[in-house]
Design a protein around this motif. Structure first.
Motif, PDB file in Angstrom:
ATOM      1  N   UNK A  66      -8.317  -8.779  14.804  1.00 24.28           N
ATOM      2  CA  UNK A  66      -8.090  -7.910  13.653  1.00 24.28           C
ATOM      3  C   UNK A  66      -7.133  -6.777  14.045  1.00 24.28           C
ATOM      4  N   UNK A  67      -6.407  -6.320  13.063  1.00 26.06           N
ATOM      5  CA  UNK A  67      -5.586  -5.127  13.241  1.00 26.06           C
ATOM      6  C   UNK A  67      -5.901  -4.188  12.083  1.00 26.06           C
ATOM      7  N   UNK A 111      -3.888 -11.900  22.968  1.00 26.25           N
ATOM      8  CA  UNK A 111      -3.460 -12.049  21.578  1.00 26.25           C
ATOM      9  C   UNK A 111      -2.809 -10.757  21.147  1.00 26.25           C
ATOM     10  N   UNK A 112      -1.687 -10.893  20.490  1.00 23.60           N
ATOM     11  CA  UNK A 112      -0.940  -9.713  20.106  1.00 23.60           C
ATOM     12  C   UNK A 112      -0.539  -9.741  18.647  1.00 23.60           C
ATOM     13  N   UNK A 113      -0.308  -8.563  18.122  1.00 23.60           N
ATOM     14  CA  UNK A 113       0.286  -8.382  16.803  1.00 23.60           C
ATOM     15  C   UNK A 113       1.702  -7.849  16.991  1.00 23.60           C
ATOM     16  N   UNK A 114       2.600  -8.457  16.247  1.00 21.55           N
ATOM     17  CA  UNK A 114       4.006  -8.077  16.308  1.00 21.55           C
ATOM     18  C   UNK A 114       4.503  -7.892  14.893  1.00 21.55           C
ATOM     19  N   UNK A 149       0.854  -1.186   0.000  1.00 18.73           N
ATOM     20  CA  UNK A 149       0.000   0.000   0.000  1.00 18.73           C
ATOM     21  C   UNK A 149       0.888   1.234   0.000  1.00 18.73           C
ATOM     22  N   UNK A 150       0.363   2.318  -0.508  1.00 12.65           N
ATOM     23  CA  UNK A 150       1.101   3.578  -0.488  1.00 12.65           C
ATOM     24  C   UNK A 150       0.965   4.234   0.882  1.00 12.65           C
ATOM     25  N   UNK A 151       1.926   5.058   1.202  1.00 10.10           N
ATOM     26  CA  UNK A 151       1.891   5.787   2.464  1.00 10.10           C
ATOM     27  C   UNK A 151       0.579   6.560   2.580  1.00 10.10           C
ATOM     28  N   UNK A 152      -0.002   6.505   3.768  1.00  6.13           N
ATOM     29  CA  UNK A 152      -1.288   7.134   4.003  1.00  6.13           C
ATOM     30  C   UNK A 152      -2.468   6.197   3.822  1.00  6.13           C
ATOM     31  N   UNK A 153      -2.202   5.034   3.249  1.00  7.42           N
ATOM     32  CA  UNK A 153      -3.264   4.061   3.009  1.00  7.42           C
ATOM     33  C   UNK A 153      -3.588   3.224   4.223  1.00  7.42           C
ATOM     34  N   UNK A 154      -4.462   2.239   4.013  1.00  5.50           N
ATOM     35  CA  UNK A 154      -4.952   1.394   5.105  1.00  5.50           C
ATOM     36  C   UNK A 154      -4.889  -0.076   4.710  1.00  5.50           C
ATOM     37  N   UNK A 155      -4.734  -0.913   5.714  1.00  3.83           N
ATOM     38  CA  UNK A 155      -4.825  -2.359   5.566  1.00  3.83           C
ATOM     39  C   UNK A 155      -5.486  -2.921   6.807  1.00  3.83           C
ATOM     40  N   UNK A 156      -6.125  -4.077   6.645  1.00  2.66           N
ATOM     41  CA  UNK A 156      -6.710  -4.761   7.785  1.00  2.66           C
ATOM     42  C   UNK A 156      -6.184  -6.185   7.819  1.00  2.66           C
ATOM     43  N   UNK A 157      -5.522  -6.523   8.917  1.00  3.04           N
ATOM     44  CA  UNK A 157      -5.003  -7.868   9.113  1.00  3.04           C
ATOM     45  C   UNK A 157      -5.981  -8.675   9.961  1.00  3.04           C
ATOM     46  N   UNK A 158      -6.033  -9.977   9.682  1.00  2.00           N
ATOM     47  CA  UNK A 158      -6.863 -10.887  10.472  1.00  2.00           C
ATOM     48  C   UNK A 158      -6.017 -12.040  10.964  1.00  2.00           C
ATOM     49  N   UNK A 159      -6.349 -12.550  12.120  1.00  2.30           N
ATOM     50  CA  UNK A 159      -5.663 -13.720  12.676  1.00  2.30           C
ATOM     51  C   UNK A 159      -6.710 -14.597  13.350  1.00  2.30           C
TER      52      UNK A 159
END
Length: 126
Positions: free
Chosen positions: A81-82, A34-37, A12-22
């Motif tokens: 989610x993150x 639960x943590x994101x590292x 993604x470009x700077x300023x954009x968004x992403x959503x991670x799932x675990x």
């Protein structure tokens, strides 16, 4: 057998968004953290955000106000989610999720406290 599966990484470009799932399964304790590292090339793994089974959260100073951790619980499975907004190039790295028992809250972002890890997902911000 504890299993964690991450998804949602990408470029993604700077300023954009992403959503991670675990999605975590096989963890038998009703109380957990639960943590994101993340780990950038040549750097140590660092804690980004963590959440406990009651919904309390902790964030690294570098992501406060930009990242949000949340969770959904179902029978035998927890999904964390993150949401990452206003991404910066320095957010680039492999993102891992982990689960274990909670200790004192000040330790939730210490990767040494976690014994169960996912395989990681790459996040690249340019």
């Amino acid at each position: 057998h504890v299993q964690l599966v991450e998804s949602g990484g990408g470029s993604v470009q700077a300023g954009g968004s992403l959503r991670l799932s675990c999605s975590a399964s096989g963890y038998t304790y009703s109380s957990y953290c639960m943590g994101w590292f993340r780990q950038a090339p040549g750097k140590e793994r660092e804690g980004v955000a963590a959440i406990d089974s009651d919904g309390s959260t902790r964030y690294a100073d570098s992501v406060k106000g930009r990242f949000t951790i949340s969770q959904d619980s179902a029978k035998n499975t927890v999904t964390v989610y993150l949401q990452m907004n206003s991404l910066k190039p320095e957010d680039t790295g492999i993102y891992y999720c982990a689960v274990d028992r909670c200790g004192v809250a000040t330790g939730w972002l210490d990767p040494r406290r976690y014994n169960y890890w996912g395989q990681g997902t790459q996040v690249t911000v340019s």
